[in-house]
Design an enzyme around this catalytic site. Sequence first.
Site, mmCIF file in Angstrom:
data_model
loop_
_atom_site.group_PDB
_atom_site.id
_atom_site.type_symbol
_atom_site.label_atom_id
_atom_site.label_comp_id
_atom_site.label_asym_id
_atom_site.label_seq_id
_atom_site.Cartn_x
_atom_site.Cartn_y
_atom_site.Cartn_z
ATOM 1 N N ASP A 1 -41.142 5.642 41.310
ATOM 2 C CA ASP A 1 -42.016 4.379 41.370
ATOM 3 C C ASP A 1 -42.881 4.331 42.336
ATOM 4 O OD1 ASP A 1 -39.791 3.724 42.908
ATOM 5 O OD2 ASP A 1 -39.718 1.707 42.484
ATOM 6 N N HIS A 2 -43.041 5.304 43.305
ATOM 7 C CA HIS A 2 -44.126 5.091 44.329
ATOM 8 C C HIS A 2 -44.841 6.340 44.237
ATOM 9 C CE1 HIS A 2 -42.515 1.819 46.682
ATOM 10 N NE2 HIS A 2 -41.579 2.096 45.948
ATOM 11 N N HIS B 1 -39.384 8.264 45.954
ATOM 12 C CA HIS B 1 -38.900 7.579 44.935
ATOM 13 C C HIS B 1 -40.200 7.600 43.722
ATOM 14 C CE1 HIS B 1 -35.484 5.233 46.886
ATOM 15 N NE2 HIS B 1 -35.244 6.671 46.372
ATOM 16 N N HIS C 1 -33.618 3.270 53.470
ATOM 17 C CA HIS C 1 -33.692 3.133 52.024
ATOM 18 C C HIS C 1 -33.856 4.778 51.558
ATOM 19 C CE1 HIS C 1 -35.044 1.679 48.296
ATOM 20 N NE2 HIS C 1 -36.166 2.606 48.103
ATOM 21 N N HIS D 1 -42.561 -4.071 46.352
ATOM 22 C CA HIS D 1 -42.068 -4.829 45.250
ATOM 23 C C HIS D 1 -42.402 -6.275 45.435
ATOM 24 C CE1 HIS D 1 -40.060 -1.551 43.188
ATOM 25 N NE2 HIS D 1 -39.761 -0.847 44.549
ATOM 26 N N HIS E 1 -42.515 7.227 50.725
ATOM 27 C CA HIS E 1 -41.357 7.808 50.415
ATOM 28 C C HIS E 1 -41.201 8.435 48.825
ATOM 29 C CE1 HIS E 1 -40.505 3.722 48.335
ATOM 30 N NE2 HIS E 1 -39.191 4.185 47.913
ATOM 31 N N ASP F 1 -40.549 0.670 50.866
ATOM 32 C CA ASP F 1 -39.433 -0.086 50.335
ATOM 33 C C ASP F 1 -38.325 -0.542 51.672
ATOM 34 O OD1 ASP F 1 -40.332 -0.216 47.729
ATOM 35 O OD2 ASP F 1 -38.998 1.029 46.943
HETATM 36 ZN ZN LIG Z 1 -37.839 3.301 46.814
#
Ligand SMILES: [Zn+2]
Length: 255
Positions: free
Chosen positions: A60-61, A58, A114, A171, A56, A133
């Site tokens: 942090d990915h 985001h 998400h 995570h 996805h 996530d």
């Molecule tokens: Zn995420």
Amino acid sequence: MPAETRLFTCLKDNYGVLLHDPSNGATAAIDAPEAAPIEAALKETGWRLTDILVTHHHGDHTGGIVDLKKRYACRVIAPRKEAQKIPGVDVTVREGDIVTVGTLVGRVIETPGHTSGHIAYWFKSEKLVFVGDTLFSIGCGRLLEGNPETMWQSLLKLRNLPADTQVYCGHEYTAANVHFALTIEPKNAALRSRAEEVVRLCSAGKPTIPTTIGAEKTANPFLRADLHSVASAVGLEGGPAVQVFATIRARKDKF
Ligand SMILES: [Zn+2]
């Protein structure tokens, strides 16, 4: 030859994971939270990065994609519905598409909730699923771009995978998730034993990942919203599963 995996931490509490095909050396990073730990893992293993499989959009990915692509000229595969928000995408995929990493064959499962275009990668023969996530051990992702119905349907898709499928999520949230889950199902024996295991793993500095679909089905309240006992626990006896799920998710948001 069976696939190999390598799990390592990135950023604050993200996981990076490499998937490696020993028969021809192909290696995929599942998401790219940041470049440095992925490069370090490649160096340690001696593996060559050929692909990045993005779950996805985001940051942090996806934060490491540009640097990794520059360095390794790897192929970037991403969900079609979010491709415009992800840098360096080469191939876009959607529900049912096949993704290969060397000779390893994965299938795309759309798991919105998400984010609206979130996907998981299921490698059936390898008994592996990379869920980003959407699903965490004893938890699930926040509903940032989806409603409870959407997320519940996504979780059911993952729950339907074979019980011995190993689950890699984005995570390390397991300890906090267990703490919350015990407020919903304090007497669940599988959850209580997972709680003890998580304390042991965390105090030894070890990851609680991968988990399995089978283990999550017995202990993760977000996968158990259609059980009578779980509905009762949140005061919704006889209520629809999606409402039970929404209630558990809302409680966790405030926990
Ligand atoms: Zn995420």
